[in-house]
Design a protein around this motif. Structure first.
Motif, PDB file in Angstrom:
ATOM      1  N   LYS A 116       0.846  -1.100   0.053  1.00 52.61           N
ATOM      2  CA  LYS A 116      -0.005   0.027  -0.066  1.00 52.61           C
ATOM      3  C   LYS A 116       0.801   1.247  -0.148  1.00 52.61           C
ATOM      4  O   LYS A 116       1.963   1.367   0.654  1.00 52.61           O
ATOM      5  N   LEU A 117       0.404   2.314  -0.545  1.00 57.47           N
ATOM      6  CA  LEU A 117       0.994   3.779  -0.604  1.00 57.47           C
ATOM      7  C   LEU A 117       0.135   4.573   0.292  1.00 57.47           C
ATOM      8  O   LEU A 117      -0.783   4.554   0.208  1.00 57.47           O
ATOM      9  N   PHE A 118       0.839   5.070   1.280  1.00 58.60           N
ATOM     10  CA  PHE A 118       0.547   6.046   2.458  1.00 58.60           C
ATOM     11  C   PHE A 118       0.864   7.396   2.142  1.00 58.60           C
ATOM     12  O   PHE A 118       1.885   7.553   1.995  1.00 58.60           O
ATOM     13  N   ILE A 119      -0.032   8.306   1.872  1.00 51.93           N
ATOM     14  CA  ILE A 119       0.350   9.723   1.438  1.00 51.93           C
ATOM     15  C   ILE A 119       0.300  10.259   3.057  1.00 51.93           C
ATOM     16  O   ILE A 119      -0.930  10.670   3.776  1.00 51.93           O
ATOM     17  N   VAL A 120       1.358  10.735   3.659  1.00 50.39           N
ATOM     18  CA  VAL A 120       1.509  11.127   4.650  1.00 50.39           C
ATOM     19  C   VAL A 120       1.780  12.542   4.915  1.00 50.39           C
ATOM     20  O   VAL A 120       2.795  13.051   4.534  1.00 50.39           O
ATOM     21  N   SER A 121       0.917  13.144   5.757  1.00 47.48           N
ATOM     22  CA  SER A 121       1.227  14.546   5.523  1.00 47.48           C
ATOM     23  C   SER A 121       2.026  14.943   6.900  1.00 47.48           C
ATOM     24  O   SER A 121       1.701  14.356   7.951  1.00 47.48           O
ATOM     25  N   GLY A 122       2.902  15.840   6.792  1.00 50.38           N
ATOM     26  CA  GLY A 122       3.905  16.192   7.812  1.00 50.38           C
ATOM     27  C   GLY A 122       3.862  17.504   8.344  1.00 50.38           C
ATOM     28  O   GLY A 122       2.847  18.171   7.760  1.00 50.38           O
ATOM     29  N   PRO A 123       4.490  17.916   9.361  1.00 50.15           N
ATOM     30  CA  PRO A 123       4.406  19.337   9.673  1.00 50.15           C
ATOM     31  C   PRO A 123       4.851  20.273   8.595  1.00 50.15           C
ATOM     32  O   PRO A 123       5.575  19.950   7.735  1.00 50.15           O
ATOM     33  N   ILE A 124       4.436  21.693   8.627  1.00 50.31           N
ATOM     34  CA  ILE A 124       4.744  22.574   7.698  1.00 50.31           C
ATOM     35  C   ILE A 124       5.953  23.506   8.425  1.00 50.31           C
ATOM     36  O   ILE A 124       6.393  24.279   7.712  1.00 50.31           O
ATOM     37  N   GLY A 125       6.459  23.243   9.567  1.00 49.79           N
ATOM     38  CA  GLY A 125       7.539  23.969  10.124  1.00 49.79           C
ATOM     39  C   GLY A 125       7.600  23.338  11.524  1.00 49.79           C
ATOM     40  O   GLY A 125       8.895  22.834  11.933  1.00 49.79           O
ATOM     41  N   ASN A 126       6.765  23.410  12.263  1.00 49.95           N
ATOM     42  CA  ASN A 126       6.951  22.999  13.722  1.00 49.95           C
ATOM     43  C   ASN A 126       6.773  21.538  13.915  1.00 49.95           C
ATOM     44  O   ASN A 126       5.663  20.962  13.611  1.00 49.95           O
ATOM     45  N   LEU A 167       6.102  -1.693  -4.743  1.00 44.38           N
ATOM     46  CA  LEU A 167       4.812  -1.523  -4.197  1.00 44.38           C
ATOM     47  C   LEU A 167       4.433  -3.014  -4.598  1.00 44.38           C
ATOM     48  O   LEU A 167       3.620  -3.770  -4.084  1.00 44.38           O
ATOM     49  N   SER A 168       4.699  -3.451  -5.891  1.00 45.01           N
ATOM     50  CA  SER A 168       4.323  -4.519  -6.513  1.00 45.01           C
ATOM     51  C   SER A 168       4.590  -5.781  -5.924  1.00 45.01           C
ATOM     52  O   SER A 168       4.122  -6.947  -5.759  1.00 45.01           O
ATOM     53  N   SER A 169       5.968  -5.784  -5.171  1.00 49.34           N
ATOM     54  CA  SER A 169       6.496  -6.938  -4.679  1.00 49.34           C
ATOM     55  C   SER A 169       5.849  -7.038  -3.231  1.00 49.34           C
ATOM     56  O   SER A 169       6.315  -7.926  -2.309  1.00 49.34           O
ATOM     57  N   GLY A 170       4.876  -6.009  -2.863  1.00 47.73           N
ATOM     58  CA  GLY A 170       4.328  -6.258  -1.309  1.00 47.73           C
ATOM     59  C   GLY A 170       4.885  -5.239  -0.268  1.00 47.73           C
ATOM     60  O   GLY A 170       4.392  -5.415   0.889  1.00 47.73           O
ATOM     61  N   LYS A 171       5.850  -4.624  -0.652  1.00 42.63           N
ATOM     62  CA  LYS A 171       6.286  -3.339   0.413  1.00 42.63           C
ATOM     63  C   LYS A 171       5.221  -2.111   0.558  1.00 42.63           C
ATOM     64  O   LYS A 171       4.723  -1.757  -0.367  1.00 42.63           O
ATOM     65  N   ASN A 172       4.971  -1.913   1.825  1.00 44.78           N
ATOM     66  CA  ASN A 172       4.364  -0.621   1.959  1.00 44.78           C
ATOM     67  C   ASN A 172       5.146   0.524   2.225  1.00 44.78           C
ATOM     68  O   ASN A 172       6.311   0.337   2.795  1.00 44.78           O
ATOM     69  N   ILE A 173       4.540   1.707   1.362  1.00 48.31           N
ATOM     70  CA  ILE A 173       5.828   2.983   1.372  1.00 48.31           C
ATOM     71  C   ILE A 173       4.827   4.046   1.871  1.00 48.31           C
ATOM     72  O   ILE A 173       3.552   4.100   1.707  1.00 48.31           O
ATOM     73  N   ALA A 174       5.403   4.803   2.578  1.00 45.25           N
ATOM     74  CA  ALA A 174       4.900   5.980   2.923  1.00 45.25           C
ATOM     75  C   ALA A 174       5.638   7.459   2.141  1.00 45.25           C
ATOM     76  O   ALA A 174       6.724   7.238   1.919  1.00 45.25           O
ATOM     77  N   LEU A 175       4.766   8.288   1.488  1.00 43.80           N
ATOM     78  CA  LEU A 175       5.052   9.114   0.673  1.00 43.80           C
ATOM     79  C   LEU A 175       5.162  10.674   1.403  1.00 43.80           C
ATOM     80  O   LEU A 175       3.805  10.757   1.833  1.00 43.80           O
ATOM     81  N   ILE A 180       0.748   9.021  -7.614  1.00 48.31           N
ATOM     82  CA  ILE A 180      -0.661   8.561  -7.451  1.00 48.31           C
ATOM     83  C   ILE A 180      -1.385   7.921  -8.693  1.00 48.31           C
ATOM     84  O   ILE A 180      -2.067   7.054  -8.858  1.00 48.31           O
ATOM     85  N   ASP A 181      -1.034   8.592  -9.809  1.00 48.11           N
ATOM     86  CA  ASP A 181      -1.519   8.266 -11.006  1.00 48.11           C
ATOM     87  C   ASP A 181      -1.309   6.846 -11.457  1.00 48.11           C
ATOM     88  O   ASP A 181      -2.314   6.273 -11.903  1.00 48.11           O
ATOM     89  N   GLU A 182       0.133   6.804 -11.344  1.00 50.61           N
ATOM     90  CA  GLU A 182       0.490   5.434 -11.817  1.00 50.61           C
ATOM     91  C   GLU A 182       0.059   4.251 -10.913  1.00 50.61           C
ATOM     92  O   GLU A 182      -0.292   3.161 -11.397  1.00 50.61           O
ATOM     93  N   CYS A 183      -0.087   4.604  -9.606  1.00 53.42           N
ATOM     94  CA  CYS A 183      -0.463   3.554  -8.574  1.00 53.42           C
ATOM     95  C   CYS A 183      -1.907   3.394  -8.766  1.00 53.42           C
ATOM     96  O   CYS A 183      -2.366   1.930  -8.681  1.00 53.42           O
ATOM     97  N   ILE A 184      -2.808   4.495  -9.245  1.00 57.64           N
ATOM     98  CA  ILE A 184      -4.131   4.077  -9.721  1.00 57.64           C
ATOM     99  C   ILE A 184      -4.239   2.972 -10.883  1.00 57.64           C
ATOM    100  O   ILE A 184      -4.858   1.912 -10.857  1.00 57.64           O
ATOM    101  N   LYS A 185      -3.389   3.345 -11.750  1.00 56.61           N
ATOM    102  CA  LYS A 185      -3.288   2.312 -13.016  1.00 56.61           C
ATOM    103  C   LYS A 185      -2.962   0.958 -12.780  1.00 56.61           C
ATOM    104  O   LYS A 185      -3.366   0.107 -13.454  1.00 56.61           O
ATOM    105  N   GLU A 186      -2.142   0.779 -11.653  1.00 60.02           N
ATOM    106  CA  GLU A 186      -1.532  -0.367 -11.308  1.00 60.02           C
ATOM    107  C   GLU A 186      -2.280  -1.282 -10.276  1.00 60.02           C
ATOM    108  O   GLU A 186      -1.890  -2.193  -9.708  1.00 60.02           O
ATOM    109  N   ASP A 187      -3.548  -0.507  -9.918  1.00 62.97           N
ATOM    110  CA  ASP A 187      -4.560  -1.087  -8.965  1.00 62.97           C
ATOM    111  C   ASP A 187      -3.787  -1.230  -7.779  1.00 62.97           C
ATOM    112  O   ASP A 187      -3.770  -2.315  -6.848  1.00 62.97           O
ATOM    113  N   ILE A 188      -2.865  -0.255  -7.147  1.00 66.43           N
ATOM    114  CA  ILE A 188      -2.107  -0.280  -5.996  1.00 66.43           C
ATOM    115  C   ILE A 188      -3.006   0.580  -5.090  1.00 66.43           C
ATOM    116  O   ILE A 188      -3.604   1.731  -5.260  1.00 66.43           O
ATOM    117  N   GLU A 189      -3.304   0.164  -3.622  1.00 63.88           N
ATOM    118  CA  GLU A 189      -4.236   0.785  -2.827  1.00 63.88           C
ATOM    119  C   GLU A 189      -3.429   1.730  -2.240  1.00 63.88           C
ATOM    120  O   GLU A 189      -2.322   1.817  -1.981  1.00 63.88           O
TER     121      GLU A 189
END
Length: 270
Positions: free
Chosen positions: A5-15, A73-81, A98-107
């Motif tokens: 799975k690809l996790f879109i992770v929001s981080g701090p904008i400064g603090n 991702l295709s090999s089963g690894k979970n990734i944070a972006l 994100i567009d490529e992941c959608i095409k490859e049916d990656i969650e």
């Protein structure tokens, strides 16, 4: 083999305190973290004692890296972006991944968090709805003019980013066109040197004359519809009237607009 799975992770904008509990859980769980600058993300991970493999993903290496990330991702690894600050995929190559992941049916999962655009908008004191975010203004003058003509006459608040070496030029340029529109300049939100400058474009342009500009700024500008005379102005330009003739025609047809027309003509190569 199950895909990761690809996790879109929001981080701090400064603090660094502005990371969410869920984001930290995900960062500890994933197999690796994809980020803009590994040095920036390392500071966050070190703060929370998280040890993970980091790989960079930015405009300079996006094509090569995208294949590598999709392979993981295709090999089963979970990734944070992650991006260097705030929510990924806004004005960065993350959206192509994100567009490529959608095409490859990656969650894909999103982990919400800070956004400099939203934070700047709500602190600006300018009407928040509707608003339009346009990223960075183009560097080339003609391209910048096209963007201004397309978006800056809509009745919607405009939000964009600007670099320190271009900020004064951009504000002066806009002040000639929209002197009375309200504007807010925001820098270093959530940090020690957080700064917000508010006023009309004319007022802010005057304030910046003696200011030493540093850091990237978020600009929030009040919207406004095109005045009646401005449509005639653009038509006369297309018909290749001289500046003198444009000024004469418009001031005869419309009352009290001489200064507005004159300032607009200063921006045009007629």
């Amino acid at each position: 083999m199950n895909k990761g799975k690809l996790f879109i992770v929001s981080g701090p904008i400064g603090n660094l305190d502005d990371i969410t509990i869920r984001a930290l859980k995900v960062l500890r769980m994933v197999d690796l973290i994809v980020c803009e600058d590994t040095r920036v993300t390392s500071k966050l991970l070190n703060r929370y004692r998280i040890s993970k493999r980091l790989i960079s993903y930015h405009e300079g290496n996006e094509k090569k890296r995208r294949k590598e990330i999709l392979s993981y991702l295709s090999s089963g690894k979970n990734i944070a972006l992650m991006s260097d600050a705030g929510t990924p995929c806004i004005s960065d190559p993350g959206e192509k991944l994100i567009d490529e992941c959608i095409k490859e049916d990656i969650e894909i999962k999103t982990i919400p968090g800070p956004s400099s655009v939203i934070s700047s908008l709500v602190i600006s004191g300018i009407k928040s709805m509707p608003f339009l975010f346009i990223g960075f203004l183009p560097k080339k003058e003609k391209e910048r003019e096209k963007v201004v003509e397309k978006y800056f006459y809509l009745n919607t608040t405009i939000v964009f980013f600007e670099s320190p070496h271009r900020l004064i030029d951009t504000i002066n340029y806009l002040a000639k066109r929209f002197p009375e529109r309200k504007i807010a300049l925001i820098k270093e939100l959530t940090k020690i040197h957080e700064e917000v400058i508010r006023g009309t474009l004319k007022e802010v342009a005057d304030l910046l004359k003696d200011k030493n500009i540093k850091g990237e700024w978020t600009v929030v500008l009040e919207g406004g519809e095109r005045e009646e005379w401005e449509s005639d102005f653009e038509l006369l330009l297309k018909l290749k009237f001289t500046k003198k003739d444009i000024l004469k025609f418009l001031t005869n047809k419309y009352k009290g607009i001489r200064n507005k027309v004159y300032k607009r003509l200063e921006l045009k190569d007629v």
